[in-house]
Design an enzyme around this catalytic site. Structure first.
Site, short mmCIF file in Angstrom:
data_model
loop_
_atom_site.label_atom_id
_atom_site.label_comp_id
_atom_site.label_asym_id
_atom_site.label_seq_id
_atom_site.Cartn_x
_atom_site.Cartn_y
_atom_site.Cartn_z
N LYS A 1 0.84 -1.21 0.00
CA LYS A 1 0.00 0.00 0.00
C LYS A 1 0.87 1.25 0.00
O LYS A 1 0.65 2.17 -0.78
CB LYS A 1 -0.89 -0.01 1.25
CG LYS A 1 -1.48 1.33 1.59
CD LYS A 1 -2.28 1.30 2.88
CE LYS A 1 -1.49 1.53 4.15
NZ LYS A 1 -1.26 2.92 4.54
N ASN A 2 1.87 1.27 0.90
CA ASN A 2 2.64 2.50 1.07
C ASN A 2 3.62 2.75 -0.08
O ASN A 2 4.15 3.85 -0.21
CB ASN A 2 3.36 2.51 2.41
CG ASN A 2 2.38 2.71 3.56
OD1 ASN A 2 1.21 3.04 3.32
ND2 ASN A 2 2.82 2.51 4.78
N CYS B 1 -4.92 13.12 13.52
CA CYS B 1 -4.55 11.73 13.26
C CYS B 1 -4.36 11.01 14.59
O CYS B 1 -3.68 11.52 15.47
CB CYS B 1 -3.25 11.70 12.46
SG CYS B 1 -2.70 10.04 12.13
N ARG C 1 1.09 14.84 13.22
CA ARG C 1 1.76 14.53 11.94
C ARG C 1 1.94 15.81 11.13
O ARG C 1 1.23 16.06 10.15
CB ARG C 1 0.98 13.48 11.17
CG ARG C 1 1.03 12.14 11.88
CD ARG C 1 0.30 11.07 11.16
NE ARG C 1 1.03 10.58 10.00
CZ ARG C 1 0.56 9.62 9.20
NH1 ARG C 1 -0.62 9.08 9.46
NH2 ARG C 1 1.24 9.22 8.16
N ASP D 1 5.27 0.69 11.97
CA ASP D 1 4.04 0.06 11.49
C ASP D 1 3.91 -1.40 11.96
O ASP D 1 2.90 -2.05 11.69
CB ASP D 1 3.97 0.13 9.95
CG ASP D 1 3.76 1.54 9.46
OD1 ASP D 1 3.38 2.40 10.28
OD2 ASP D 1 3.97 1.80 8.27
N ARG E 1 -8.10 -0.69 5.34
CA ARG E 1 -7.31 0.35 4.66
C ARG E 1 -5.96 -0.20 4.25
O ARG E 1 -5.34 0.32 3.31
CB ARG E 1 -7.07 1.53 5.61
CG ARG E 1 -8.34 2.16 6.09
CD ARG E 1 -8.03 3.34 6.93
NE ARG E 1 -7.32 4.31 6.10
CZ ARG E 1 -7.30 5.59 6.32
NH1 ARG E 1 -7.92 6.09 7.35
NH2 ARG E 1 -6.65 6.41 5.52
C1 EPZ Z 1 4.68 7.01 6.23
O1 EPZ Z 1 3.97 8.10 6.79
C2 EPZ Z 1 3.71 5.86 6.16
N1 EPZ Z 1 2.58 6.23 5.32
C3 EPZ Z 1 3.25 5.48 7.55
O2 EPZ Z 1 2.43 4.33 7.42
C4 EPZ Z 1 4.47 5.13 8.41
O3 EPZ Z 1 4.04 4.87 9.73
C5 EPZ Z 1 5.46 6.30 8.40
O4 EPZ Z 1 5.79 6.65 7.03
C6 EPZ Z 1 6.74 5.99 9.12
O5 EPZ Z 1 7.35 4.86 8.58
C7 EPZ Z 1 2.64 6.08 4.02
O6 EPZ Z 1 3.66 5.70 3.45
C8 EPZ Z 1 1.43 6.35 3.24
P1 EPZ Z 1 6.86 10.35 8.21
P2 EPZ Z 1 4.60 9.56 6.74
O7 EPZ Z 1 6.70 11.66 7.55
O8 EPZ Z 1 5.47 9.70 5.58
C9 EPZ Z 1 7.52 13.50 11.70
C10 EPZ Z 1 0.64 2.91 8.02
O9 EPZ Z 1 0.07 2.42 9.01
N2 EPZ Z 1 7.38 14.52 10.66
O10 EPZ Z 1 7.99 9.50 7.79
O11 EPZ Z 1 3.50 10.52 6.90
C11 EPZ Z 1 6.24 12.71 11.93
O12 EPZ Z 1 5.36 13.42 12.78
C12 EPZ Z 1 1.27 4.22 8.16
O13 EPZ Z 1 0.68 2.36 6.91
C13 EPZ Z 1 7.67 15.83 10.97
O14 EPZ Z 1 8.02 16.17 12.11
O15 EPZ Z 1 5.49 9.54 8.05
C14 EPZ Z 1 6.77 11.44 12.51
O16 EPZ Z 1 7.06 11.64 13.87
C15 EPZ Z 1 0.67 5.22 9.00
N3 EPZ Z 1 7.54 16.77 9.99
C16 EPZ Z 1 8.07 11.23 11.74
O17 EPZ Z 1 8.42 12.52 11.23
C17 EPZ Z 1 7.16 16.46 8.73
O18 EPZ Z 1 7.08 17.37 7.87
C18 EPZ Z 1 7.99 10.25 10.57
O19 EPZ Z 1 6.87 10.58 9.76
C19 EPZ Z 1 6.89 15.13 8.42
C20 EPZ Z 1 7.00 14.16 9.40
#
Ligand code: EPZ
Length: 421
Positions: free
Chosen positions: A22-23, A117, A122, A308, A400
C-alpha cells in the site's frame, strides 16, 4: 459497518500470499500525475486507501481505471486540476503526497491539510521546507497548503526531522525535483523500500536519479517525463504482521511473495523472542512453539524496526512471560491499541514514549475497538492468541491496509469471521 469475530487459541499453519505494498503504491499512483502519458501500475492491493487515491485523481479530472481483481491501476493525467479538497484528503493522510507532483506539473496547486490523526501529531513542515528549497512559494491558508512557483530550481534539501527522515516528505521533494531545472541533492532522504520503489518508477518515467536506496539522492531535473509500467513491491508490513501472527499463535506459517531483505529488523526481533525464521527460495517460514522470550524493541526509520509493526509486536509481548519494553521513536504517541489490549487482560503501562509490557499467561476475549490501521492489526493478533471470543469493531481501519485479512487468516486455520456490526 463490519466487525471481526475471532475465537482464539488456534496455532496458524499453512501458506499465505503477500499482496502489493500500500505505502509503495500510494506515492507511485500520485507520481503518475507527472506525465500526460498513460501509466500502468501492477501489483496494487485492493484496499480502501487505494480507492481513496484513485477517487482523488478522478476528482482532479484524471482518467483512472482501477481493475481491482487484477491489481492494476491505469492512469492518464491529461490535464489535471490543481486543487485537492478537504472532503477527499481528510479520508487519507497520504494524499499529502499529491503536493510534489502537482506542483512540478502545474506550478500552482492547493492540497488540503488532512487534519487530526490518532497515531499522533503529523506535521508537514519538512515537506513545506523541502518544496521551498526548490524555489516554491508555499503558504498554509484556509486549511490548504498552497504551493506555486515560476519554475522549480534544483538545490540541496535536508529531509531529516526530529523523528528521523520523513517518508512522504522525501517522496514529495523527489517528485518535485525530477522536473526541476538543475540538480537537487536530497540529504537525509528516507531510505524505506517504498521510497526506493518510487525512485525505480520515476526512473522508468525518464527521471535521472542517483543514490537509489540511500540517504543521499541526486536528482538531475528533466523537462518532461513519459508514461511507464511498474509492479509495486510486496507489502513488508503485511508480511511482518503474518510473521507475528505465526509467532503469537505458536504456529508454522510459510509466507510467499515477500522480500525477506525488507524484513531483517522484524526477523531479528522474532529470533530474539525464540521464534524460528527461515528464508528459502523467496519464502519466509516462521515457526514457534509458543514459548516466547521478552524483548526490548525500539521503532526507528528503515532499516530499524518499523513503527508500522509496533502494535503487532506489542500484542506478542502481552502474552510473553517477563517484561518487555517497546519504545516508539517515530510516532511517540502511537499507543492507542494499549488500552484496548488491556480489555483483553494485557498488563501494560505507558511511560512517555515507551510501553512496559508484563506478559500474562493468557488473554481473554472481549469486544475491542480498532482506532487505526496497525492498532487494529495488533488487536486481531491479540484476539488470535486470546481464550474465547474477541470482537474487533470498526474493522474498516484494517481494510485500509490489509487485503482480505480475515480470509487469509482463515486459510491458515484461524477461526475468524466478518459480520455486520
Ligand atoms: C509514512 O507516513 C507511512 N505512510 C506510515 O504508514 C508510516 O508509519 C510512516 O511513514 C513511518 O514509517 C505512508 O507511506 C502512506 P513520516 P509519513 O513523515 O510519511 C515526523 C501505516 O500504518 N514529521 O515518515 O507521513 C512525523 O510526525 C502508516 O501504513 C515531521 O516532524 O510519516 C513522525 O514523527 C501510518 N515533519 C516522523 O516525522 C514532517 O514534515 C515520521 O513521519 C513530516 C514528518
Amino acid at each position: 459497518m463490519e466487525k471481526i469475530i475471532i475465537s482464539g487459541g488456534n496455532p496458524l499453519r499453512g501458506t499465505v500470499q503477500i499482496s502489493g505494498s500500500k505505502n509503495a503504491a500510494l506515492p507511485i499512483i500520485a507520481a503518475t500525475l507527472l506525465t500526460s502519458e498513460p501509466c500502468v501500475i501492477r501489483g496494487v492491493p485492493n484496499l480502501s486507501d487505494i480507492q481513496f487515491m484513485c477517487d482523488i485523481l478522478r476528482w482532479l479530472s484524471v482518467k483512472v481505471e482501477h481493475h481491482k481483481t487484477e491489481g492494476v491501476v491505469e492512469v492518464r493525467a491529461g490535464h489535471p486540476l490543481g486543487v485537492a479538497p478537504y472532503e477527499l484528503v481528510r479520508k487519507m493522510r497520504a494524499s499529502v503526497c499529491l503536493l510534489g507532483p502537482l506542483l512540478a506539473r502545474l506550478h500552482n496547486c492547493k492540497v488540503s491539510l488532512p487534519g487530526g490523526c490518532v497515531i499522533g501529531d503529523r506535521p508537514i513542515d519538512q515537506h513545506i521546507k523541502g518544496l521551498k528549497r526548490l524555489g516554491a512559494d508555499v503558504v498554509v491558508e484556509n486549511g490548504y497548503v498552497h504551493a506555486r512557483c515560476n519554475e522549480l530550481i534544483g538545490n540541496d534539501v535536508f529531509m531529516g526531522g526530529r523523528f528521523g527522515s520523513t517518508v512522504l516528505g522525501t517522496a514529495n521533494v523527489l517528485m518535485a525535483a525530477v522536473l526541476a531545472t538543475g540538480t537537487t541533492w536530497i540529504e537525509g532522504a528516507a531510505c524505506e523500500p517504498e521510497i526506493e520503489d518510487l525512485v525505480n518508477f520515476l526512473i522508468k518515467m525518464g527521471a535521472k536519479i542517483k543514490g537509489i536506496g540511500g540517504h543521499m539522492l541526486e536528482v538531475e531535473g528533466v523537462t518532461e517525463l513519459h508514461g511507464a509500467e511498474h509492479t509495486v513491491i510486496p507489502d513488508r508490513i503485511e508480511a511482518g504482521t503474518f510473521m507475528a501472527a505465526a509467532a503469537i499463535t505458536g504456529g508454522d506459517v510459510e509466507i510467499h511473495g515477500a522480500r525477506a531483505e525488507h524484513l531483517s529488523a522484524v526477523r531479528d526481533k522474532l529470533e530474539e523472542c525464540g521464534v524460528t525464521v527461515e528464508r528459502n527460495n523467496g519464502t519466509i517460514r516462521v515457526r514457534s512453539n509458543g514459548d516466547l522470550k521478552p524483548v526490548d524493541v525500539i521503532t526507528m526509520p528503515y532499516p530499524g524496526f518499523p513503527t508500522d509493526m509496533q502494535a503487532q509486536m506489542s500484542a506478542m509481548m502481552t502474552v510473553t512471560p517477563g517484561i518487555s519494553v517497546i519504545t516508539e521513536k517515530v510516532f511517540p504517541n502511537r499507543f492507542m491499541h494499549i488500552s484496548e489490549m488491556a480489555r483483553l487482560g494485557a498488563d501494560v503501562s505507558l511511560e512517555g514514549a515507551s510501553a512496559i509490557v508484563k506478559g500474562v499467561k493468557r488473554l481473554s476475549g472481549a469486544p475491542v475497538m480498532a482506532s487505526d490501521l496497525r492498532a487494529s492489526a495488533g488487536l486481531v493478533l491479540a484476539g488470535l492468541a486470546a481464550d474465547g471470543e474477541t470482537e474487533v469493531n470498526r474493522i474498516y481501519h484494517v481494510d485500509r491496509g490489509y487485503e482480505r485479512i480475515d480470509q487469509k487468516l482463515r486459510l491458515l486455520g484461524a477461526k475468524i469471521e466478518r459480520v455486520a456490526e
